[in-house]
Scaffold this motif. Structure first.
Motif, PDB file in Angstrom:
ATOM      1  N   PHE A 191      -6.069  10.766  -1.860  1.00  0.00           N
ATOM      2  CA  PHE A 191      -6.152  11.109  -0.580  1.00  0.00           C
ATOM      3  C   PHE A 191      -5.099  10.388   0.392  1.00  0.00           C
ATOM      4  CE2 PHE A 191     -10.701  12.852  -1.214  1.00  0.00           C
ATOM      5  CZ  PHE A 191     -10.251  14.198  -1.617  1.00  0.00           C
ATOM      6  N   THR A 192      -5.185   9.294   0.166  1.00  0.00           N
ATOM      7  CA  THR A 192      -4.387   8.285   0.962  1.00  0.00           C
ATOM      8  C   THR A 192      -2.918   8.406   0.489  1.00  0.00           C
ATOM      9  OG1 THR A 192      -4.928   6.435  -0.012  1.00  0.00           O
ATOM     10  CG2 THR A 192      -6.135   7.086   2.107  1.00  0.00           C
ATOM     11  N   ARG A 193      -2.689   8.346  -0.733  1.00  0.00           N
ATOM     12  CA  ARG A 193      -1.459   8.068  -1.222  1.00  0.00           C
ATOM     13  C   ARG A 193      -0.698   9.688  -1.784  1.00  0.00           C
ATOM     14  NH1 ARG A 193       0.218   2.663  -3.638  1.00  0.00           N
ATOM     15  NH2 ARG A 193      -0.951   1.435  -2.242  1.00  0.00           N
ATOM     16  N   GLY A 194      -1.541  10.545  -1.663  1.00  0.00           N
ATOM     17  CA  GLY A 194      -0.898  12.085  -1.950  1.00  0.00           C
ATOM     18  C   GLY A 194      -0.842  12.172  -3.542  1.00  0.00           C
ATOM     19  N   ILE A 195      -1.728  11.328  -4.322  1.00  0.00           N
ATOM     20  CA  ILE A 195      -1.176  11.546  -5.854  1.00  0.00           C
ATOM     21  C   ILE A 195      -2.519  12.518  -6.191  1.00  0.00           C
ATOM     22  CG2 ILE A 195      -0.271   9.099  -6.274  1.00  0.00           C
ATOM     23  CD1 ILE A 195      -2.917   8.278  -7.001  1.00  0.00           C
ATOM     24  N   ARG A 196      -2.332  13.153  -7.416  1.00  0.00           N
ATOM     25  CA  ARG A 196      -3.369  14.051  -8.011  1.00  0.00           C
ATOM     26  C   ARG A 196      -3.801  13.380  -9.530  1.00  0.00           C
ATOM     27  NH1 ARG A 196      -5.569  15.079  -3.697  1.00  0.00           N
ATOM     28  NH2 ARG A 196      -4.655  16.074  -2.234  1.00  0.00           N
ATOM     29  N   LEU A 197      -4.917  13.376  -9.565  1.00  0.00           N
ATOM     30  CA  LEU A 197      -5.395  13.001 -10.832  1.00  0.00           C
ATOM     31  C   LEU A 197      -6.053  14.073 -11.324  1.00  0.00           C
ATOM     32  CD1 LEU A 197      -6.144   9.173 -10.567  1.00  0.00           C
ATOM     33  CD2 LEU A 197      -4.163   9.966 -11.631  1.00  0.00           C
TER      34      LEU A 197
ATOM     35  N   SER B 245      -2.622   0.238 -16.118  1.00  0.00           N
ATOM     36  CA  SER B 245      -1.290   0.700 -16.974  1.00  0.00           C
ATOM     37  C   SER B 245      -1.641   2.136 -17.002  1.00  0.00           C
ATOM     38  CB  SER B 245      -1.577   0.465 -18.377  1.00  0.00           C
ATOM     39  OG  SER B 245      -1.371  -1.373 -17.985  1.00  0.00           O
ATOM     40  N   TYR B 246      -2.649   2.675 -17.000  1.00  0.00           N
ATOM     41  CA  TYR B 246      -3.038   4.430 -17.327  1.00  0.00           C
ATOM     42  C   TYR B 246      -2.612   4.927 -15.921  1.00  0.00           C
ATOM     43  CZ  TYR B 246      -5.080   8.635 -18.428  1.00  0.00           C
ATOM     44  OH  TYR B 246      -5.343  10.004 -18.668  1.00  0.00           O
ATOM     45  N   ILE B 247      -2.924   4.459 -14.834  1.00  0.00           N
ATOM     46  CA  ILE B 247      -2.773   4.909 -13.348  1.00  0.00           C
ATOM     47  C   ILE B 247      -1.160   4.968 -13.436  1.00  0.00           C
ATOM     48  CG2 ILE B 247      -3.197   4.689 -11.005  1.00  0.00           C
ATOM     49  CD1 ILE B 247      -5.338   5.960 -12.463  1.00  0.00           C
ATOM     50  N   THR B 248      -0.651   3.563 -13.621  1.00  0.00           N
ATOM     51  CA  THR B 248       0.823   3.662 -13.459  1.00  0.00           C
ATOM     52  C   THR B 248       1.557   4.603 -14.123  1.00  0.00           C
ATOM     53  OG1 THR B 248       0.780   1.096 -13.164  1.00  0.00           O
ATOM     54  CG2 THR B 248       2.859   2.111 -13.995  1.00  0.00           C
ATOM     55  N   SER B 249       1.074   5.116 -15.292  1.00  0.00           N
ATOM     56  CA  SER B 249       1.773   6.188 -16.272  1.00  0.00           C
ATOM     57  C   SER B 249       1.422   7.334 -15.770  1.00  0.00           C
ATOM     58  CB  SER B 249       1.228   5.701 -17.508  1.00  0.00           C
ATOM     59  OG  SER B 249       1.660   6.718 -18.491  1.00  0.00           O
TER      60      SER B 249
ATOM     61  N   ASP C  95       4.188   5.736 -10.653  1.00  0.00           N
ATOM     62  CA  ASP C  95       4.364   4.698  -9.714  1.00  0.00           C
ATOM     63  C   ASP C  95       3.717   3.281  -9.972  1.00  0.00           C
ATOM     64  OD1 ASP C  95       5.315   3.389  -7.267  1.00  0.00           O
ATOM     65  OD2 ASP C  95       4.108   4.950  -6.230  1.00  0.00           O
ATOM     66  N   LYS C  96       4.636   2.533 -10.215  1.00  0.00           N
ATOM     67  CA  LYS C  96       4.109   0.894 -10.506  1.00  0.00           C
ATOM     68  C   LYS C  96       3.250   0.424  -9.369  1.00  0.00           C
ATOM     69  CE  LYS C  96       6.601  -1.731 -12.923  1.00  0.00           C
ATOM     70  NZ  LYS C  96       7.785  -2.871 -13.310  1.00  0.00           N
ATOM     71  N   THR C  97       3.397   0.834  -8.316  1.00  0.00           N
ATOM     72  CA  THR C  97       2.575   0.191  -7.277  1.00  0.00           C
ATOM     73  C   THR C  97       1.379   0.915  -6.947  1.00  0.00           C
ATOM     74  OG1 THR C  97       3.547   2.257  -5.388  1.00  0.00           O
ATOM     75  CG2 THR C  97       4.738  -0.403  -5.409  1.00  0.00           C
ATOM     76  N   ASN C  98       1.040   2.092  -7.618  1.00  0.00           N
ATOM     77  CA  ASN C  98      -0.288   2.483  -7.683  1.00  0.00           C
ATOM     78  C   ASN C  98      -1.187   1.923  -8.407  1.00  0.00           C
ATOM     79  OD1 ASN C  98       0.139   4.722  -5.586  1.00  0.00           O
ATOM     80  ND2 ASN C  98       0.848   6.066  -7.057  1.00  0.00           N
ATOM     81  N   GLY C  99      -0.453   1.811  -9.667  1.00  0.00           N
ATOM     82  CA  GLY C  99      -1.118   0.994 -10.631  1.00  0.00           C
ATOM     83  C   GLY C  99      -1.495  -0.586 -10.342  1.00  0.00           C
ATOM     84  N   LEU C 100      -0.365  -1.199  -9.826  1.00  0.00           N
ATOM     85  CA  LEU C 100      -0.683  -2.774  -9.116  1.00  0.00           C
ATOM     86  C   LEU C 100      -1.954  -2.654  -8.209  1.00  0.00           C
ATOM     87  CD1 LEU C 100       2.915  -3.889  -9.008  1.00  0.00           C
ATOM     88  CD2 LEU C 100       1.149  -4.640 -10.745  1.00  0.00           C
ATOM     89  N   ALA C 101      -1.864  -1.656  -7.280  1.00  0.00           N
ATOM     90  CA  ALA C 101      -2.876  -1.768  -6.202  1.00  0.00           C
ATOM     91  C   ALA C 101      -4.162  -1.254  -6.744  1.00  0.00           C
ATOM     92  CB  ALA C 101      -2.678  -0.536  -5.125  1.00  0.00           C
ATOM     93  N   ILE C 102      -4.284  -0.594  -8.028  1.00  0.00           N
ATOM     94  CA  ILE C 102      -5.686  -0.299  -8.486  1.00  0.00           C
ATOM     95  C   ILE C 102      -5.998  -1.406  -9.137  1.00  0.00           C
ATOM     96  CG2 ILE C 102      -6.639   1.091 -10.449  1.00  0.00           C
ATOM     97  CD1 ILE C 102      -6.695   2.416  -7.983  1.00  0.00           C
TER      98      ILE C 102
END
Length: 177
Positions: free
Chosen positions: A48-54, A99-103, A107-114
């Motif tokens: 919701f906050t970053r506008g990504i969809r999983l 790593s999975y979220i990054t892939s 976006d590397k910042t999403n993976g690093l934040a998670i």
């Protein structure tokens, strides 16, 4: 020594049973539902906050990865110390999910934040497991902290821009009927 009556001697012993690695692993698994729920909540807030969809399958695979943590913890703690087992199991889990979220988001910042948030979460779990007397207090404090952080992160989630708040004439007709 000549007036010693062995029938009058009382002996008392208190046995101390240290917590085994099985007991600590069971305690970690009891917190498992809370940590799976917190991880899913964290992923939803990210959506919701970053506008990504999983995709639902991606959520399922993250859940499987979280479950494997407890299997790794139990398996490793049979052969090496609990602290090292916990560190290895948590490290593998955090790295695999980050790593999975990054892939998945590209976006590397999403993976690093998670990864950072999961590392913090597993750090709290480890400290809760080490505290037998204050585990409930720490667990309750963790839930309160997570709730406050999530409330802060989602404070602007439902805001509608002023231009979208204008009612169009066709909308008025639908509302009046």
């Amino acid at each position: 020594m000549d007036n010693l009556n062995l029938g009058e001697i009382i002996a008392e012993a208190q046995l101390f049973e240290p917590v085994s690695h099985y007991g600590t692993s069971i305690r970690a698994a009891k917190y498992g539902i809370m940590f799976v729920a917190l991880t899913y909540l964290m992923l939803l807030v990210f959506e919701f906050t970053r506008g990504i969809r999983l995709h639902l399958v991606q959520y399922l695979l993250v859940g499987v990865s979280l479950s494997v943590f407890y299997l790794l913890l139990l398996t490793l703690s049979e052969h090496i110390s609990f602290s090292l087992s916990y560190s290895l199991a948590a490290g593998v889990t955090v790295l695999s999910i980050a790593s999975y979220i990054t892939s998945a988001t590209r976006d590397k910042t999403n993976g690093l934040a998670i990864g950072a948030l999961l590392s913090t979460l597993y750090g709290f779990l480890y400290s809760i497991l080490q505290m037998e007397d204050y585990a409930l207090t720490m667990g309750s404090g963790l839930l309160l902290l997570v709730l406050l952080v999530m409330m802060y992160m989602t404070r602007n989630l439902n805001r509608v821009p002023e231009k979208d708040n204008i009612v169009i004439s066709s909308d008025k007709e639908v509302l009046e009927t």
